[in-house]
Design a protein around this motif. Structure first.
Motif, PDB file in Angstrom:
ATOM      1  N   THR A 210       0.824  -1.212   0.000  1.00 27.10           N
ATOM      2  CA  THR A 210       0.000   0.000   0.000  1.00 27.10           C
ATOM      3  C   THR A 210       0.858   1.262   0.000  1.00 27.10           C
ATOM      4  OG1 THR A 210      -1.823  -1.116   1.149  1.00 27.10           O
ATOM      5  CG2 THR A 210      -1.756   1.298   1.264  1.00 27.10           C
ATOM      6  N   TYR A 211       1.919   1.254   0.811  1.00 26.03           N
ATOM      7  CA  TYR A 211       2.823   2.411   0.849  1.00 26.03           C
ATOM      8  C   TYR A 211       3.513   2.606  -0.493  1.00 26.03           C
ATOM      9  CZ  TYR A 211       2.240   2.290   5.929  1.00 26.03           C
ATOM     10  OH  TYR A 211       1.722   2.311   7.189  1.00 26.03           O
ATOM     11  N   CYS A 212       3.929   1.523  -1.091  1.00 23.74           N
ATOM     12  CA  CYS A 212       4.633   1.589  -2.376  1.00 23.74           C
ATOM     13  C   CYS A 212       3.728   2.173  -3.456  1.00 23.74           C
ATOM     14  CB  CYS A 212       5.104   0.185  -2.757  1.00 23.74           C
ATOM     15  SG  CYS A 212       6.226   0.136  -4.158  1.00 23.74           S
ATOM     16  N   VAL A 213       2.496   1.677  -3.515  1.00 25.05           N
ATOM     17  CA  VAL A 213       1.529   2.161  -4.500  1.00 25.05           C
ATOM     18  C   VAL A 213       1.203   3.632  -4.250  1.00 25.05           C
ATOM     19  CG1 VAL A 213      -0.868   1.963  -5.262  1.00 25.05           C
ATOM     20  CG2 VAL A 213       0.523  -0.089  -4.972  1.00 25.05           C
ATOM     21  N   SER A 214       1.034   3.993  -2.978  1.00 24.67           N
ATOM     22  CA  SER A 214       0.711   5.381  -2.630  1.00 24.67           C
ATOM     23  C   SER A 214       1.841   6.326  -3.033  1.00 24.67           C
ATOM     24  CB  SER A 214       0.456   5.503  -1.124  1.00 24.67           C
ATOM     25  OG  SER A 214      -0.662   4.722  -0.741  1.00 24.67           O
ATOM     26  N   ALA A 215       3.086   5.897  -2.806  1.00 22.66           N
ATOM     27  CA  ALA A 215       4.242   6.727  -3.175  1.00 22.66           C
ATOM     28  C   ALA A 215       4.291   6.944  -4.681  1.00 22.66           C
ATOM     29  CB  ALA A 215       5.525   6.069  -2.694  1.00 22.66           C
ATOM     30  N   ASN A 216       4.083   5.885  -5.453  1.00 19.54           N
ATOM     31  CA  ASN A 216       4.123   5.993  -6.914  1.00 19.54           C
ATOM     32  C   ASN A 216       3.001   6.888  -7.436  1.00 19.54           C
ATOM     33  OD1 ASN A 216       6.352   4.301  -7.016  1.00 19.54           O
ATOM     34  ND2 ASN A 216       5.132   2.451  -7.329  1.00 19.54           N
ATOM     35  N   TRP A 217       1.810   6.722  -6.868  1.00 17.65           N
ATOM     36  CA  TRP A 217       0.671   7.540  -7.303  1.00 17.65           C
ATOM     37  C   TRP A 217       0.918   9.010  -6.987  1.00 17.65           C
ATOM     38  CZ3 TRP A 217      -2.687  10.891  -4.901  1.00 17.65           C
ATOM     39  CH2 TRP A 217      -3.817  11.277  -5.642  1.00 17.65           C
ATOM     40  N   LEU A 218       1.380   9.291  -5.759  1.00 21.13           N
ATOM     41  CA  LEU A 218       1.609  10.675  -5.343  1.00 21.13           C
ATOM     42  C   LEU A 218       2.725  11.315  -6.159  1.00 21.13           C
ATOM     43  CD1 LEU A 218       0.879  12.951  -3.398  1.00 21.13           C
ATOM     44  CD2 LEU A 218       2.538  12.022  -1.775  1.00 21.13           C
ATOM     45  N   LEU A 246      -5.417  17.152  -4.429  1.00 15.09           N
ATOM     46  CA  LEU A 246      -5.184  15.924  -3.673  1.00 15.09           C
ATOM     47  C   LEU A 246      -6.394  15.596  -2.802  1.00 15.09           C
ATOM     48  CD1 LEU A 246      -3.177  13.698  -2.940  1.00 15.09           C
ATOM     49  CD2 LEU A 246      -2.126  15.266  -1.310  1.00 15.09           C
ATOM     50  N   LEU A 247      -6.947  16.596  -2.132  1.00 14.50           N
ATOM     51  CA  LEU A 247      -8.122  16.378  -1.287  1.00 14.50           C
ATOM     52  C   LEU A 247      -9.344  15.955  -2.109  1.00 14.50           C
ATOM     53  CD1 LEU A 247      -7.874  19.371   1.216  1.00 14.50           C
ATOM     54  CD2 LEU A 247      -7.919  16.949   1.837  1.00 14.50           C
ATOM     55  N   ASN A 248      -9.476  16.509  -3.293  1.00 12.55           N
ATOM     56  CA  ASN A 248     -10.651  16.237  -4.122  1.00 12.55           C
ATOM     57  C   ASN A 248     -10.516  14.977  -4.964  1.00 12.55           C
ATOM     58  OD1 ASN A 248     -12.041  18.566  -3.240  1.00 12.55           O
ATOM     59  ND2 ASN A 248     -10.952  19.839  -4.716  1.00 12.55           N
ATOM     60  N   SER A 249      -9.348  14.356  -4.933  1.00 14.29           N
ATOM     61  CA  SER A 249      -9.152  13.110  -5.687  1.00 14.29           C
ATOM     62  C   SER A 249      -9.802  11.949  -4.932  1.00 14.29           C
ATOM     63  CB  SER A 249      -7.664  12.816  -5.881  1.00 14.29           C
ATOM     64  OG  SER A 249      -7.038  13.833  -6.642  1.00 14.29           O
ATOM     65  N   PRO A 250     -10.552  11.099  -5.622  1.00 12.89           N
ATOM     66  CA  PRO A 250     -11.168   9.944  -4.947  1.00 12.89           C
ATOM     67  C   PRO A 250     -10.101   8.912  -4.574  1.00 12.89           C
ATOM     68  CG  PRO A 250     -11.490   9.799  -7.311  1.00 12.89           C
ATOM     69  CD  PRO A 250     -10.856  11.146  -7.050  1.00 12.89           C
ATOM     70  N   PRO A 251     -10.403   8.066  -3.606  1.00 12.99           N
ATOM     71  CA  PRO A 251      -9.455   6.994  -3.280  1.00 12.99           C
ATOM     72  C   PRO A 251      -9.148   6.149  -4.514  1.00 12.99           C
ATOM     73  CG  PRO A 251     -11.202   7.132  -1.640  1.00 12.99           C
ATOM     74  CD  PRO A 251     -11.597   8.027  -2.775  1.00 12.99           C
ATOM     75  N   VAL A 252      -7.929   5.686  -4.605  1.00 10.23           N
ATOM     76  CA  VAL A 252      -7.491   4.905  -5.762  1.00 10.23           C
ATOM     77  C   VAL A 252      -7.293   3.452  -5.330  1.00 10.23           C
ATOM     78  CG1 VAL A 252      -5.695   4.615  -7.516  1.00 10.23           C
ATOM     79  CG2 VAL A 252      -6.363   6.917  -6.767  1.00 10.23           C
ATOM     80  N   ILE A 253      -7.911   2.552  -6.060  1.00  7.88           N
ATOM     81  CA  ILE A 253      -7.804   1.110  -5.748  1.00  7.88           C
ATOM     82  C   ILE A 253      -6.872   0.460  -6.763  1.00  7.88           C
ATOM     83  CG2 ILE A 253      -9.045  -1.060  -5.518  1.00  7.88           C
ATOM     84  CD1 ILE A 253     -11.517   0.566  -4.753  1.00  7.88           C
ATOM     85  N   VAL A 254      -5.874  -0.233  -6.272  1.00  2.00           N
ATOM     86  CA  VAL A 254      -4.908  -0.922  -7.135  1.00  2.00           C
ATOM     87  C   VAL A 254      -4.900  -2.396  -6.763  1.00  2.00           C
ATOM     88  CG1 VAL A 254      -2.491  -1.089  -7.840  1.00  2.00           C
ATOM     89  CG2 VAL A 254      -3.486   1.153  -7.329  1.00  2.00           C
ATOM     90  N   ARG A 255      -5.116  -3.236  -7.762  1.00  2.00           N
ATOM     91  CA  ARG A 255      -5.128  -4.683  -7.538  1.00  2.00           C
ATOM     92  C   ARG A 255      -3.840  -5.300  -8.063  1.00  2.00           C
ATOM     93  NH1 ARG A 255      -9.432  -7.801  -6.416  1.00  2.00           N
ATOM     94  NH2 ARG A 255     -10.817  -6.098  -7.055  1.00  2.00           N
ATOM     95  N   ARG A 256      -3.190  -6.074  -7.223  1.00  2.00           N
ATOM     96  CA  ARG A 256      -1.920  -6.689  -7.600  1.00  2.00           C
ATOM     97  C   ARG A 256      -2.165  -7.995  -8.352  1.00  2.00           C
ATOM     98  NH1 ARG A 256       2.382  -7.442  -2.796  1.00  2.00           N
ATOM     99  NH2 ARG A 256       1.074  -9.267  -2.429  1.00  2.00           N
ATOM    100  N   TYR A 257      -1.107  -8.536  -8.924  1.00  2.00           N
ATOM    101  CA  TYR A 257      -1.209  -9.766  -9.716  1.00  2.00           C
ATOM    102  C   TYR A 257      -1.774 -10.931  -8.911  1.00  2.00           C
ATOM    103  CZ  TYR A 257       3.118 -10.922  -7.246  1.00  2.00           C
ATOM    104  OH  TYR A 257       4.053 -11.162  -6.273  1.00  2.00           O
TER     105      TYR A 257
END
Length: 310
Positions: A210-218, A246-257
């Motif tokens: 989750t941290y990795c995905v959040s860092a890449n997205w941000l 950033l506040l107005n962006s909806p949560p982002v869902i990322v599904r792994r392999y």
């Protein structure tokens, strides 16, 4: 965070130079303004609306100026006593003025000291602005309107008496302080997320994913804004815009392999950025109290250099 102190003091010095150039021009001391604006190759500094104009660190810049030899600056002036059309080469005269860098340096230190108190006061406003951003966001989310929006305004400052350029007035200075805070806060949060995302197997680690995905997205969101905020432009409030996006962006869902799901909590990340800005503002305000000590160190170094040369 310690790495942000030198850029802050560089900007403080830049603002002192811009203010002194502005004042010199306002008092018709064009030779001093011209010399100071070009010292160290900083042509155009008086119009620069950014925070990274110094080509070298503040202490080197000031030491170099204090020990520089006297110079003569030539200026072409209109001879008002002869009358005639302005710009007529027969109605102009060339004057030569001696510039004493040490005298300019002393004035610059006074401006730097005065501006440090201004910076300290302005940095104290950051927490209130952060609270206002979050209050407005929650009002829109919960009630779809903000009845207090017109009552909650960004701090306003009186314009400069001598300059029309935002590079030399307090409003422009405050905007650039917020830009700096935004840049360093985003970079710190991205670095923190990346560090947390380095599990035993990197991003494949379930806990760190989750941290990795959040860092890449941000980092992708921040990229264009980061480039813009580092540049010189007259657009005010750009740092606030990226936080609002950033506040107005909806949560982002990322599904792994392997079907593991990570959610990028954009609201939480925005809160992290605002908290980092507040923490930095507090550290920077404390650093402004040490400017007088910085000047004492500079004066000691300059005196020792003079003694060695004599």
């Amino acid at each position: 965070r310690d790495g942000t102190i030198t850029p802050l003091k560089n900007f403080l010095t830049q603002r002192a130079v811009q203010s002194l150039v502005c004042l010199s021009n306002g008092l018709f001391d064009e030779p001093s303004a011209k010399w100071l604006a070009s010292f160290g190759g900083h042509h155009g500094i008086e119009e620069y609306h950014g925070f990274r104009f110094l080509h070298f660190n503040w202490d080197v810049y000031l030491q170099t100026m204090a020990t520089a030899p006297r110079e003569h600056v030539k200026m072409v002036k209109h001879n008002m006593f002869r009358g005639g059309t302005h710009g007529n080469p027969h109605n102009t005269m060339v004057i030569e003025v001696e510039i004493d860098p040490f005298t300019v340096w002393q004035r610059l230190l006074e401006y730097r000291k005065s501006l440090s108190k201004e910076f300290q006061a302005d940095l104290g406003l950051i927490s209130k602005e952060s609270e206002e951003i979050l209050r407005h966001y929650h009002a829109i989310v919960t009630a779809q309107r903000d009845d207090l929006k017109d009552l909650s305004k960004t701090p306003t400052f009186d314009p400069s008496v001598f300059c029309s350029s935002s590079a030399s007035d307090r409003a422009g200075s405050y905007d650039r302080l917020k830009r700096m805070l935004t840049v360093f806060a985003f970079e710190e949060v991205i670095a923190g997320l990346k560090a947390a995302g380095k599990g035993e197997t990197g991003c494949d680690d379930t806990t760190a994913f989750t941290y990795c995905v959040s860092a890449n997205w941000l980092e992708r969101l921040w990229g264009p804004y980061g480039l813009e905020l580092r540049q010189s432009n007259e657009k005010f409030g750009r740092g606030k815009i990226v936080i609002e996006e950033l506040l107005n962006s909806p949560p982002v869902i990322v599904r792994r392999y392997d079907e593991h799901v990570a959610i990028v909590d954009t609201t939480r990340i925005a809160g992290m950025v605002l908290m980092e800005m507040e923490a930095l503002a507090k550290i920077w305000a404390e650093q402004m109290e040490s400017v007088v000590l910085d000047h004492l160190d500079l004066q000691r170094i300059v005196l020792e250099t003079s003694v060695r040369r004599s």
